[in-house]
Write a protein that holds these residues in place. Structure first.
Motif, PDB file in Angstrom:
ATOM      1  N   UNK A  77     -12.443   4.451  59.960  1.00 10.87           N
ATOM      2  CA  UNK A  77     -12.325   5.619  60.830  1.00 10.87           C
ATOM      3  C   UNK A  77     -13.428   5.655  61.881  1.00 10.87           C
ATOM      4  N   UNK A  78     -14.652   5.361  61.444  1.00 14.56           N
ATOM      5  CA  UNK A  78     -15.811   5.461  62.339  1.00 14.56           C
ATOM      6  C   UNK A  78     -15.967   4.218  63.203  1.00 14.56           C
ATOM      7  N   UNK A  79     -15.657   3.044  62.622  1.00 11.50           N
ATOM      8  CA  UNK A  79     -15.794   1.777  63.356  1.00 11.50           C
ATOM      9  C   UNK A  79     -14.425   1.092  63.345  1.00 11.50           C
ATOM     10  N   UNK A  80     -13.500   1.501  64.197  1.00 11.38           N
ATOM     11  CA  UNK A  80     -12.143   0.925  64.183  1.00 11.38           C
ATOM     12  C   UNK A  80     -12.122  -0.585  64.345  1.00 11.38           C
ATOM     13  N   UNK A  81     -13.121  -1.152  65.027  1.00 15.37           N
ATOM     14  CA  UNK A  81     -13.169  -2.602  65.209  1.00 15.37           C
ATOM     15  C   UNK A  81     -13.338  -3.334  63.879  1.00 15.37           C
ATOM     16  N   UNK A  82     -13.786  -2.603  62.821  1.00 16.99           N
ATOM     17  CA  UNK A  82     -13.974  -3.230  61.507  1.00 16.99           C
ATOM     18  C   UNK A  82     -12.658  -3.721  60.927  1.00 16.99           C
ATOM     19  N   UNK A  83     -11.538  -3.133  61.373  1.00 16.46           N
ATOM     20  CA  UNK A  83     -10.231  -3.563  60.874  1.00 16.46           C
ATOM     21  C   UNK A  83      -9.907  -4.983  61.282  1.00 16.46           C
ATOM     22  N   UNK A  84     -10.518  -5.453  62.364  1.00 15.77           N
ATOM     23  CA  UNK A  84     -10.255  -6.807  62.854  1.00 15.77           C
ATOM     24  C   UNK A  84     -11.343  -7.787  62.452  1.00 15.77           C
ATOM     25  N   UNK A  85     -12.305  -7.331  61.665  1.00 18.45           N
ATOM     26  CA  UNK A  85     -13.444  -8.169  61.299  1.00 18.45           C
ATOM     27  C   UNK A  85     -13.357  -8.628  59.854  1.00 18.45           C
ATOM     28  N   UNK A  86     -14.115  -9.673  59.542  1.00 22.59           N
ATOM     29  CA  UNK A  86     -14.342 -10.045  58.157  1.00 22.59           C
ATOM     30  C   UNK A  86     -15.038  -8.866  57.473  1.00 22.59           C
ATOM     31  N   UNK A  87     -14.560  -8.414  56.290  1.00 20.60           N
ATOM     32  CA  UNK A  87     -15.135  -7.212  55.675  1.00 20.60           C
ATOM     33  C   UNK A  87     -16.622  -7.328  55.374  1.00 20.60           C
ATOM     34  N   UNK A  88     -17.060  -8.525  54.970  1.00 20.70           N
ATOM     35  CA  UNK A  88     -18.483  -8.721  54.726  1.00 20.70           C
ATOM     36  C   UNK A  88     -19.292  -8.553  55.993  1.00 20.70           C
ATOM     37  N   UNK A  89     -18.790  -9.095  57.082  1.00 21.94           N
ATOM     38  CA  UNK A  89     -19.479  -8.975  58.369  1.00 21.94           C
ATOM     39  C   UNK A  89     -19.493  -7.532  58.848  1.00 21.94           C
ATOM     40  N   UNK A  90     -18.405  -6.798  58.612  1.00 22.34           N
ATOM     41  CA  UNK A  90     -18.335  -5.396  59.031  1.00 22.34           C
ATOM     42  C   UNK A  90     -19.413  -4.565  58.347  1.00 22.34           C
ATOM     43  N   UNK A  91     -19.661  -4.828  57.074  1.00 17.41           N
ATOM     44  CA  UNK A  91     -20.729  -4.120  56.357  1.00 17.41           C
ATOM     45  C   UNK A  91     -22.097  -4.596  56.835  1.00 17.41           C
ATOM     46  N   UNK A  92     -22.258  -5.904  56.970  1.00 10.44           N
ATOM     47  CA  UNK A  92     -23.558  -6.456  57.356  1.00 10.44           C
ATOM     48  C   UNK A  92     -23.991  -5.981  58.738  1.00 10.44           C
TER      49      UNK A  92
END
Length: 471
Positions: free
Chosen positions: A253-268
């Motif tokens: 919700x807060x970082x919509x671009x995270x949907x297109x990213x590797x989940x580990x990278x989105x957290x990191x």
């Protein structure tokens, strides 16, 4: 730390140890990893509002974990792996049917985890795509061979590390959301189909642990109270999965671009200069989940051939060989399918649940309603015993239940009538209800008493009551 000696056999009382609280850390840390996080992003990706997504995740997790924890409570009482006990319902040979499904599901989840962590591991080490997948497989294999005690100790440490990392991630996301004024007006609205999808995905996630959850409680002392085993497992799994799925929903919700990213990278990415440390914890969390898949796939594999070969014990060398074979198979699948991962895995992984959820209902009805926990452990290893080779009634109930869920299924290439009507896949509800009811109707009541008459020298007492015989 010694390599575990026990495998599919009954665990004697003299080797029982530990307290139910260990189950909390196992299931809390196993769920506090990025595979569960991705489940939480599905509602947001479908346009569902954050609050509705969180409510759907809560409902699904609370319901699904009930059945999973009910399986866990069987472990200390019987002292055998989860799928060995299924021989009492399906027959010593007949249990191979759900066992094959379990092995397939576990290997595919291991392969999926390898692909999921490929890019995350590459950001930590100078390795190629295939080398990253292979490295994850090797680490999973080493921990799996050492076995039960190392799994529990790793879970205790990962509970601490994962809580620190993902708890910090939550704070960072909330700070970002607050600065963007998103906490008061989060994007998205209500959608019936998307809401049902979120409930189904959350429930299916925890239901999927059913075929092997008792593998991690079977070493507990036999006098451990059933409710203690149930609730420590329940709260560990529910809090871990709900926390991680909720974090995924908030992140999407807060970082919509995270949907297109590797989940580990989105957290990191949230950690800035501390990203490297966060990535290491992310990788270790997925490896821990993989270890549980490998350990239980090994248990199920050996249960299959031991039933036909009349084996009650597996030597350490054979254990290592079976685990190595399963690890190689998972790595091979991952390397061959990594570039069309979504297409290959989505339907297959969902399909496993169509076959495993009816098994879960049959197992629970037999344990809690029909036999009431009374089994002769020795006959679980003997096709000539009271449980026989094949149980035709159970096979009938299982087959009809699987077919009965077809109208509720929703796959990329098929959508059943009720799935279209409701707008979501609710086959998990149909599978649990239909299989449990059918099995209860076709199985003769008082089965334990009837077996006592047929086998007067083999009392169907709880497994722990026959410890001298089984030790």
């Amino acid at each position: 730390m010694k390599v575990e000696k026990r495998s599919i056999e009954f665990v004697p009382h003299g080797e029982r140890y530990g307290r139910p609280r260990r189950l909390f850390t196992v299931w809390f840390s196993t769920n506090l990893q990025v595979t569960a996080l991705m489940i939480g992003t599905l509602g947001i990706a479908s346009g569902l509002g954050l609050m509705w997504t969180l409510l759907g995740l809560l409902i699904g997790s609370m319901i699904g974990t009930v059945f999973m924890a009910a399986h866990s409570a069987q472990g200390p009482h019987l002292g055998v792996p989860q799928m060995i006990q299924s021989r009492a319902q399906f027959g010593v040979h007949g249990a191979a049917i759900p066992l094959l499904v379990m092995v397939t599901a576990a290997v595919l989840f291991m392969a999926a985890s390898g692909v999921l962590m490929r890019d995350t591991l590459k950001s930590l080490l100078p390795v190629t795509d295939n080398q990253a997948i292979l490295l994850i497989g090797v680490m999973t294999f080493v921990i799996g061979v050492v076995g039960y005690e190392l799994i529990h100790r790793m879970a205790a440490w990962m509970t601490l590390l994962s809580t620190l990392v993902f708890g910090t991630a939550l704070v960072l996301i909330l700070i970002r959301a607050s600065s963007m004024d998103m906490l008061h007006s989060p994007p998205g609205g209500f959608s019936g189909p998307a809401f049902n999808l979120v409930i189904a995905q959350a429930a299916s996630w925890t239901l999927g642990y059913g075929p092997y959850v008792a593998d991690y409680s079977r070493y507990l002392p036999a006098d451990v109270r059933t409710r203690d085993t149930f609730w420590t497992t329940y709260f560990g799994c529910a809090l871990g999965s709900l926390g991680m799925m909720g974090l995924g929903a908030l992140l999407a919700s807060v970082v919509p671009s995270a949907l297109d990213m590797d989940p580990g990278a989105a957290i990191a990415d949230l950690f800035g200069p501390w990203a490297y440390i966060a990535l290491m914890v992310v990788v270790l969390g997925v490896i821990q989940y993989n270890v549980l898949c490998l350990y239980s796939a090994y248990m199920s594999s050996t249960t299959i051939f031991s039933g036909f070969a009349r084996l009650q014990q597996i030597r350490p060398g054979m254990k290592a060989l079976v685990m190595a074979t399963l690890s190689v198979l998972a790595c091979w699948i991952a390397t061959r399918t990594q570039y069309h991962f979504d297409t290959f895995f989505a339907d297959i992984l969902i399909g496993q649940l169509y076959l495993l959820i009816p098994w879960s209902a049959i197992n629970l009805v037999d344990y809690y309603l029909i036999r009431r926990g009374k089994y002769h452990i020795g006959d679980l290893y003997d096709a000539r015993g009271q449980y026989g080779r094949w149980n035709g009634r159970t096979m009938f109930a299982y087959a009809v239940s699987v077919l009965g869920t077809v109208p509720f299924m929703k796959l990329s290439f098929f959508e059943g009538y009720f799935a279209q009507l409701i707008g979501a896949d609710v086959s998990w509800i149909a599978g649990l209800s239909l299989a449990g009811l059918l099995y209860y109707l076709v199985q003769p009541h008082g089965a334990a008493a009837a077996e006592t008459k047929k086998y007067p020298n083999r009392s169907p007492l709880p497994g722990w009551a026959n410890s001298e015989e089984q030790g």
